[in-house]
Write a protein that holds these residues in place. Sequence first.
Motif, PDB file in Angstrom:
ATOM      1  N   THR A   2      48.269  38.146  43.753  1.00 29.45           N
ATOM      2  CA  THR A   2      46.924  38.245  43.214  1.00 29.45           C
ATOM      3  C   THR A   2      46.783  39.519  42.386  1.00 29.45           C
ATOM      4  O   THR A   2      47.147  40.608  42.845  1.00 29.45           O
ATOM      5  N   PRO A   3      46.265  39.417  41.173  1.00 29.33           N
ATOM      6  CA  PRO A   3      46.098  40.628  40.360  1.00 29.33           C
ATOM      7  C   PRO A   3      45.082  41.570  40.985  1.00 29.33           C
ATOM      8  O   PRO A   3      44.183  41.144  41.724  1.00 29.33           O
ATOM      9  N   PHE A   4      45.231  42.848  40.683  1.00 27.49           N
ATOM     10  CA  PHE A   4      44.330  43.839  41.258  1.00 27.49           C
ATOM     11  C   PHE A   4      42.888  43.570  40.851  1.00 27.49           C
ATOM     12  O   PHE A   4      41.968  43.680  41.659  1.00 27.49           O
ATOM     13  N   VAL A   5      42.662  43.235  39.604  1.00 26.75           N
ATOM     14  CA  VAL A   5      41.330  42.907  39.112  1.00 26.75           C
ATOM     15  C   VAL A   5      41.339  41.495  38.543  1.00 26.75           C
ATOM     16  O   VAL A   5      42.194  41.150  37.736  1.00 26.75           O
ATOM     17  N   THR A   6      40.403  40.679  39.000  1.00 24.88           N
ATOM     18  CA  THR A   6      40.241  39.342  38.460  1.00 24.88           C
ATOM     19  C   THR A   6      38.752  39.049  38.298  1.00 24.88           C
ATOM     20  O   THR A   6      37.921  39.552  39.068  1.00 24.88           O
ATOM     21  N   LEU A   7      38.444  38.270  37.294  1.00 24.07           N
ATOM     22  CA  LEU A   7      37.072  37.785  37.098  1.00 24.07           C
ATOM     23  C   LEU A   7      37.067  36.261  37.114  1.00 24.07           C
ATOM     24  O   LEU A   7      36.186  35.626  36.538  1.00 24.07           O
ATOM     25  N   GLU A   8      38.044  35.693  37.788  1.00 19.27           N
ATOM     26  CA  GLU A   8      38.217  34.255  37.844  1.00 19.27           C
ATOM     27  C   GLU A   8      36.938  33.575  38.333  1.00 19.27           C
ATOM     28  O   GLU A   8      36.394  33.902  39.388  1.00 19.27           O
ATOM     29  N   GLY A   9      36.468  32.627  37.537  1.00 20.94           N
ATOM     30  CA  GLY A   9      35.296  31.859  37.917  1.00 20.94           C
ATOM     31  C   GLY A   9      33.965  32.514  37.624  1.00 20.94           C
ATOM     32  O   GLY A   9      32.913  31.886  37.791  1.00 20.94           O
ATOM     33  N   LYS A  10      33.964  33.753  37.169  1.00 24.31           N
ATOM     34  CA  LYS A  10      32.712  34.446  36.864  1.00 24.31           C
ATOM     35  C   LYS A  10      32.139  33.936  35.548  1.00 24.31           C
ATOM     36  O   LYS A  10      32.865  33.690  34.591  1.00 24.31           O
ATOM     37  N   ARG A  11      30.831  33.812  35.502  1.00 23.41           N
ATOM     38  CA  ARG A  11      30.122  33.451  34.275  1.00 23.41           C
ATOM     39  C   ARG A  11      29.533  34.735  33.700  1.00 23.41           C
ATOM     40  O   ARG A  11      28.740  35.408  34.367  1.00 23.41           O
TER      41      ARG A  11
END
Length: 259
Positions: A2-11
């Motif tokens: 898992t990447p340290f920072v993700t915005l997966e699924g954020k609108r």
Amino acid sequence: MTPFVTLEGKRALITSGTRGAGAATVRLFADLGARVLTTARTRPEGMAESMFVAADLTRPEGCATVARAVRDRLGGVDVVVHMLGGSSAPAGGYRALDDDAWQEEIDLNLMPAVRLDRVLLPEMERQGSGVVIHVTSIQRQLPLPDATTAYAAAKAALSTYSKSLSKEVSPKGVRVVRVSPGWIETESAVALAERLAAEHHVDVERGKQMIMDSLGGVPIGRPSRPEEIANLIAFVASDRAGTITGTEYVIDGGTVPTA
């Protein structure tokens, strides 16, 4: 992994995302998995229509257009990044600033955030989560009297508004954070350096140094890059920053003196 920072699924709504740090933020959010909508007066060549809405955010009707697009295209919003800002006020100190000049700075640097937050925040409160990021400026602390008095005052107002908003909505699960850049090496900043260089018969690097000198110096020796501003914004928007709210992060290469 898992990447340290993700915005997966954020609108995410990112205003003024077609140039400079705004464009860098749009690209990074998309790379990190967010569904992004951005806005400016005109869509630049190469930007997908699906992620852009044309609007003049200095007008109430422009803000209303963007708010409708957020609902229609994203179905709501998890992150709002208020990148819009700038100045067209004349140089010449306070004497050069008539009522129209003052109003233009307020309409550009304060009111779009106020209007969009007023429409979009209630849904964040209902869902019990969300992040609002107001991009301010070190000019609120280090105004240039000849040229940025009105801009600096409008950004100071944005910062105070942001702090007050954080106190109101943080208990409801919505984080409010400020990012305060110094000089950023955008297209317009480079153009200014080139103009100064031509006027003073020096090279462009010397033109950049002249700008840094006007700010009292930049200890790191260079302006911030748009991508560096985007990196900070992405971090504070992410769940990694889950307890960060109500504060302001300065990213200026050390320009603002500290005790």
